[in-house]
Design a protein around this motif. Structure first.
Motif, short mmCIF file in Angstrom:
data_model
loop_
_atom_site.label_atom_id
_atom_site.label_comp_id
_atom_site.label_asym_id
_atom_site.label_seq_id
_atom_site.Cartn_x
_atom_site.Cartn_y
_atom_site.Cartn_z
N HIS A 16 0.84 -1.21 0.00
CA HIS A 16 0.00 0.00 0.00
C HIS A 16 0.86 1.25 0.00
CE1 HIS A 16 0.31 0.90 4.43
NE2 HIS A 16 0.40 -0.41 4.54
N ASP A 71 6.19 1.68 6.67
CA ASP A 71 4.79 1.30 6.47
C ASP A 71 4.14 2.22 5.45
OD1 ASP A 71 2.32 0.15 6.77
OD2 ASP A 71 1.94 0.93 8.77
N ASP A 72 4.16 1.91 4.16
CA ASP A 72 4.62 0.64 3.62
C ASP A 72 5.45 0.90 2.37
OD1 ASP A 72 4.65 -2.21 3.31
OD2 ASP A 72 3.02 -2.06 1.87
N GLU A 79 -5.26 1.49 2.56
CA GLU A 79 -5.08 0.47 3.60
C GLU A 79 -5.14 1.07 4.99
OE1 GLU A 79 -3.25 -2.51 6.26
OE2 GLU A 79 -2.67 -0.42 5.99
N GLU A 80 -4.55 2.25 5.13
CA GLU A 80 -4.50 2.87 6.47
C GLU A 80 -5.84 3.50 6.85
OE1 GLU A 80 -2.19 2.14 8.28
OE2 GLU A 80 -0.25 2.16 7.27
N ASP A 126 4.12 -6.18 4.10
CA ASP A 126 3.59 -5.14 4.99
C ASP A 126 3.70 -5.56 6.45
OD1 ASP A 126 2.42 -2.68 5.51
OD2 ASP A 126 0.37 -3.44 5.32
ZN ZN Z 1 1.12 -1.11 6.36
#
Ligand code: ZN
Ligand code: BES
Length: 456
Positions: A85, A122-123, A156-157, A183
């Motif tokens: 991501h 991340d990431d 994703e976050e 990840d």
């Molecule tokens: Zn992540």
């Protein structure tokens, strides 16, 4: 011999690979805050460009939220899909950063060289380990390791709201024999690992309204209910004295860890004193009768991630606020249904709101927990490749965090996912001063080259 050439190429071109990562890190692709929407789109374009430059047939794909990036390369052999991501977490509190979060730099630390910046671990740093492995592979072999699908997400976050509809609508394109996800982390201080269990997540925001407007706390306090009092009582009620969560039905369907897994985790010799000591603590706060690893990897939890209301500015103000708010998340394990628990949580909260006050709920992302089936020989092949690169056997581990897509690969596309990452516990992901060790980046790229070679 060609693997050696790929590895040598990776070593020689590490400075250029780092520069490319820096370009990506300079784009503030914070997915949860609408202000950064354009930057998210820019990060997606940057990645699609990179992939096209490597010979992928790649493009950004619009969604109701942030774009996806999909790239395809043909060829013979096992069809792999790689996921990462490109979105990052917000940077606040900004004053705790030692430098601009989006002006990355290499820093020398007592523990070695690190790449500092939001998303370094991340990431973005992690997803670039795979892209760079493909680049070196292409240079040596003249072609990409195909057939290969690359899939980057930008939400994703923030709970991956567009993910499932996108996967359902592009089933064909996103189907492969196995998914690779970068990840997650190493185990402890540098033991390579394959993560086989991830927790799920349920996010809820609640607003308690007391009086219809802010009041003078001298004129009304005591007589009028303060919504912060209501909210804190609700929050305090969520855990009992043993550290268990009190929402009725919360543990329904939660099973005990199989003995074999428990024994395997015991053998990992996790140092929980150091684990808490590293963050300035010493007393485990979870369920009393569980080991820390068990708590982190296999038990559900409830945390308050934010709480606000009333006057929080400089000085003092004797106000009785009209509203109080909290963001609350639950980490879930297999057997727990996020939707069922959302309803159970809301019902529990409603029983605690006084007759003349109100509660409003706002839902945030959910994702199920997932457990990987490691029967596919790709797992042992990748484990061997990791062991060779890191000089230590790779462990099968759990992860306390959540990566919604891991479960959806199985659920929507019927694919197993292999989670391999090179982050470390002290990377400060989601926190100020996030970093990624230079060794994580370098050996991460080399690891993927070895894994691709082993799976090809
Ligand atoms: Zn992540
Ligand atoms: N990379 C993390 C997951 C992770 C956390 C791996 C800790 C290893 C250790 C991932 O990007 C993440 O933070 N996910 C969120 C998901 C949520 C916002 C839906 C999480 O776990 O909070």
């Amino acid at each position: 011999m060609s693997l050696e050439a790929v590895l040598a190429r990776i070593d020689e071109t590490l400075p250029e690979a780092t520069d490319r990562l820096f370009e990506l890190l300079r784009i503030p692709s914070i997915s949860t805050d609408p202000v950064y929407r354009g930057h998210c789109a820019r990060a997606a374009e940057w990645l699609a460009d990179e992939l096209r430059g490597l010979g992928f047939d790649a493009a950004t794909r619009p969604t109701p939220g942030h774009p996806m990036v999909v790239g395809q390369s043909g060829g013979q052999g096992r069809h792999l899909l790689f996921y990462g991501h490109y979105d990052v977490q917000p940077v606040d509190p900004l004053d705790l950063w030692h430098r601009d979060p989006f002006d990355p730099a290499i820093e020398e630390t007592p523990a070695g060289r690190v790449i500092r910046g939001r998303g370094a671990s991340d990431d973005k740093g992690q997803l670039m380990t795979f892209v760079e492995a493909c680049r070196a592979w292409k240079h040596v072999h003249g072609a990409l390791p195909g057939p290969l699908t690359i899939f980057f997400e930008g939400e994703e976050e923030s709970g991956s709201p567009s993910l499932v509809p996108f996967m359902q609508a592009h089933r064909e394109e996103l189907s492969a024999e196995i998914a690779l996800i970068c990840d997650t982390g190493l185990f402890g201080d540098g033991q390579p690992a394959i993560t086989t269990m991830l927790r799920g997540l349920l996010g809820e925001e609640i607003t308690i309204t007391g009086p219809g407007k802010d009041l003078h706390s001298g004129s009304y306090g005591g007589a009028a209910m303060n919504p912060i009092r209501v909210l804190t009582k609700i929050i305090a009620s969520l855990h009992d004295a043993e550290g268990r969560i009190t929402v009725p039905g919360f543990y329904d369907g939660v099973t005990e860890l199989p003995e074999a897994v428990r024994a395997q985790w015991q053998a990992l010799a996790f140092d929980h004193v150091k684990f808490l000591g590293d963050v300035g603590l010493s007393v485990p706060a979870g369920e009393h009768d569980r080991t820390p690893l068990e708590m982190l990897w296999s038990r559900p939890t409830c945390e308050v991630n934010g709480i606000w209301g009333g006057y929080t500015g400089a000085g003092f103000k004797t106000v009785l606020p009209s509203k109080a708010h909290a963001k609350i998340s639950f980490r879930l394990v297999p057997g727990q249904d996020p939707q069922v628990l959302r309803d159970a949580f809301r019902a529990h909260v409603r029983t605690m709101v006084p007759f003349d006050c109100e509660v409003a709920f706002h839902e945030h992302g959910t994702g199920p927990a997932s457990v990987m089936d490691i029967a596919d020989p790709a797992f042992e092949a990748a484990r061997a490749a990791l062991g060779t690169e890191w000089g230590r056997p790779a462990a099968y581990i759990g992860c306390g965090g959540s990566i919604p897509i891991a479960g959806y690969f199985k659920e929507v596309l019927g694919m197993d996912a292999m989670l391999i990452g090179f982050g470390k516990d002290d990377d400060q992901i989601h926190s100020p001063n996030e970093k990624y060790d230079m060794t994580s980046f370098h050996k991460g790229i080399r690891s993927w080259a070895r894994i691709l070679d082993a799976l090809a």
